[in-house]
Design an enzyme around this catalytic site. Structure first.
Site, PDB file in Angstrom:
ATOM      1  NE  ARG A   1      -3.521 -22.530 -48.765  1.00 20.63           N
ATOM      2  CZ  ARG A   1      -2.743 -23.361 -48.924  1.00 20.63           C
ATOM      3  NH1 ARG A   1      -3.271 -24.546 -49.475  1.00 20.63           N
ATOM      4  NH2 ARG A   1      -1.630 -23.389 -48.774  1.00 20.63           N
TER       5      ARG A   1
ATOM      6  CG  ASP B   1       4.214 -12.919 -40.436  1.00 20.31           C
ATOM      7  OD1 ASP B   1       3.745 -13.938 -40.460  1.00 20.31           O
ATOM      8  OD2 ASP B   1       3.873 -11.873 -41.310  1.00 20.31           O
TER       9      ASP B   1
ATOM     10  N   GLY C   1      -2.340 -11.953 -43.038  1.00 14.79           N
ATOM     11  CA  GLY C   1      -1.883 -13.008 -41.791  1.00 14.79           C
ATOM     12  C   GLY C   1      -2.888 -13.823 -41.498  1.00 14.79           C
TER      13      GLY C   1
ATOM     14  CG  ASN D   1       2.663 -22.152 -50.519  1.00 13.84           C
ATOM     15  OD1 ASN D   1       2.950 -23.213 -51.156  1.00 13.84           O
ATOM     16  ND2 ASN D   1       1.348 -21.807 -50.327  1.00 13.84           N
TER      17      ASN D   1
ATOM     18  CG  ASP E   1       2.506  -8.372 -42.003  1.00 11.73           C
ATOM     19  OD1 ASP E   1       2.616  -9.566 -41.418  1.00 11.73           O
ATOM     20  OD2 ASP E   1       1.854  -7.962 -43.208  1.00 11.73           O
TER      21      ASP E   1
ATOM     22  CG  ASP F   1       3.395 -14.572 -46.481  1.00 10.99           C
ATOM     23  OD1 ASP F   1       4.170 -14.585 -47.457  1.00 10.99           O
ATOM     24  OD2 ASP F   1       2.659 -15.519 -45.968  1.00 10.99           O
TER      25      ASP F   1
ATOM     26  CB  SER G   1       2.459 -19.144 -45.627  1.00 14.93           C
ATOM     27  OG  SER G   1       2.515 -19.759 -46.881  1.00 14.93           O
TER      28      SER G   1
HETATM   29  C1  BG6 Z   1       0.068 -15.684 -44.147  1.00 13.01           C
HETATM   30  C2  BG6 Z   1      -0.382 -14.601 -45.253  1.00 13.01           C
HETATM   31  O1  BG6 Z   1       1.250 -15.319 -43.889  1.00 13.01           O
HETATM   32  O2  BG6 Z   1      -0.491 -17.097 -44.729  1.00 13.01           O
HETATM   33  C3  BG6 Z   1      -2.046 -14.952 -45.712  1.00 13.01           C
HETATM   34  O3  BG6 Z   1      -0.240 -13.344 -44.620  1.00 13.01           O
HETATM   35  C4  BG6 Z   1      -2.057 -16.235 -46.309  1.00 13.01           C
HETATM   36  O4  BG6 Z   1      -2.372 -13.889 -46.794  1.00 13.01           O
HETATM   37  C5  BG6 Z   1      -1.585 -17.186 -45.114  1.00 13.01           C
HETATM   38  O5  BG6 Z   1      -3.420 -16.511 -46.603  1.00 13.01           O
HETATM   39  C6  BG6 Z   1      -1.753 -18.837 -45.564  1.00 13.01           C
HETATM   40  O6  BG6 Z   1      -0.903 -18.802 -46.627  1.00 13.01           O
HETATM   41  P1  BG6 Z   1      -0.704 -20.098 -47.537  1.00 13.01           P
HETATM   42  O7  BG6 Z   1       0.643 -19.976 -48.480  1.00 13.01           O
HETATM   43  O8  BG6 Z   1      -0.753 -21.258 -46.885  1.00 13.01           O
HETATM   44  O9  BG6 Z   1      -1.985 -20.171 -48.651  1.00 13.01           O
HETATM   45 MG    MG Z   2       2.362 -11.373 -42.185  1.00 12.40          MG
END
Ligand code: BG6
Ligand code: MG
Length: 218
Positions: free
Chosen positions: A50, A10, A47, A119, A171, A12, A117
Site C-alpha cells: 500500500r 498469492d 503486487g 485485507n 501474478d 490478488d 494485502s
Molecule cells: C497486493 C495487491 O496483493 O496487496 C496490491 O496486488 C495492494 O495492489 C497490496 O496494494 C496491499 O493491499 P492492501 O489491501 O493491504 O492495501
Molecule cells: Mg497478486
C-alpha cells in the site's frame, strides 16, 4: 525429483481479481488530490504494498506531503477499498481456483496464502474460502514487502513445510522474485513479460497443470 508438500497462493490476481477495486479506490484518491492516474499506471501497482503504491501514484508530488498526510491518504484509500469489498462474493473467485483448491486438498498438500494485502482475511471471508487454508501470511505479519521473501517463508513456517518443498503461485513480477529468492518453485500467472522468470508460467489460474508441476521437471 523435488517432493512438493505445500502450495502458497498469492491472493490478488491469483485467487480473485481485486485489481479493479484497488484501481477505483486509488483513482478516487488521485482525483481528490489532483494527481493524474490511469488504468495503465495501476498496472505498475500489481503486487506492490500500500505504501509503495502511494509513492508510485504520487511520484513527483510526494514531496508535497508530510508523513502524517501520507498516512491519512493510505487510510482514505483503504476506506474506499474496504467499502468495495462488501460487494465481493464467491462468484468473484477466478476461474479454476475452486478446482485447484479441491485438487490440492485431495492430494493431501498443505495450502497457504502469501499476500501483501492487509485485507486478506476480509477478502477470503467474502469469497467463502477462509477455512480452506492451513496458513495465512499477509501484510499484517511481515514488514518487508515482496520482492523480499519474508511473506512466503512465513507461510511455509505456518504450514510446517521446508521451503524447498513449497510452490508459490503469483501474478506479480515482485512476487516471482520473492519466490525465487526464498528457494521455492515459482508458478507465474500472466504474460511472459511480467512473470517470465517463473519455473512454470500460465495465462490464468484455470490453466495451471498440477501434474506437470508436481512431476517437477525443472
Ligand atoms: C497486493 C495487491 O496483493 O496487496 C496490491 O496486488 C495492494 O495492489 C497490496 O496494494 C496491499 O493491499 P492492501 O489491501 O493491504 O492495501
Ligand atoms: Mg497478486
Amino acid at each position: 525429483m523435488t517432493e512438493i508438500n505445500a502450495f502458497i497462493l498469492d491472493l490478488d490476481g491469483v485467487v480473485t481479481d481485486t485489481a479493479e477495486y484497488h484501481f477505483r479506490a486509488w483513482k478516487q484518491l488521485a482525483d481528490e488530490e489532483n494527481v493524474p492516474f490511469t488504468r495503465e499506471d495501476n498496472e505498475h501497482l500489481r503486487g506492490v504494498s500500500r505504501r509503495r503504491s502511494l509513492e508510485l501514484l504520487l511520484g513527483e508530488h510526494l514531496e508535497r506531503y508530510t508523513e502524517d498526510h501520507t498516512a491519512e491518504l493510505m487510510a482514505r484509500k483503504n476506506g474506499y477499498y474496504q467499502e468495495m469489498l462488501h460487494h465481493i462474493t464467491a462468484a468473484d473467485l477466478l476461474p479454476g481456483v475452486s478446482e485447484l483448491l479441491d485438487d490440492l486438498k485431495r492430494r493431501g498438500l498443505k495450502i497457504a496464502i502469501g499476500s501483501a494485502s492487509k485485507n486478506t482475511t476480509t477478502v477470503l471471508t467474502r469469497l467463502g474460502i477462509l477455512d480452506l487454508f492451513d496458513g495465512i501470511a499477509d501484510g499484517n505479519v511481515v514488514t518487508r514487502a515482496k520482492p523480499a521473501p519474508d511473506v512466503f517463508i512465513y507461510a511455509a513456517g505456518m504450514v510446517g513445510i521446508p521451503v524447498a518443498q513449497c510452490v508459490v503461485v503469483e501474478d506479480a513480477e515482485s512476487g516471482i522474485e520473492a519466490a525465487l529468492i526464498s528457494g521455492m518453485i515459482a508458478v507465474g500467472i500472466g504474460p511472459e513479460t511480467r512473470v517470465g522468470k517463473a519455473h512454470f508460467r500460465y495465462d490464468s489460474t484455470a490453466d495451471i497443470n498440477l501434474e506437470t508441476i508436481l512431476d517437477g521437471k525443472i
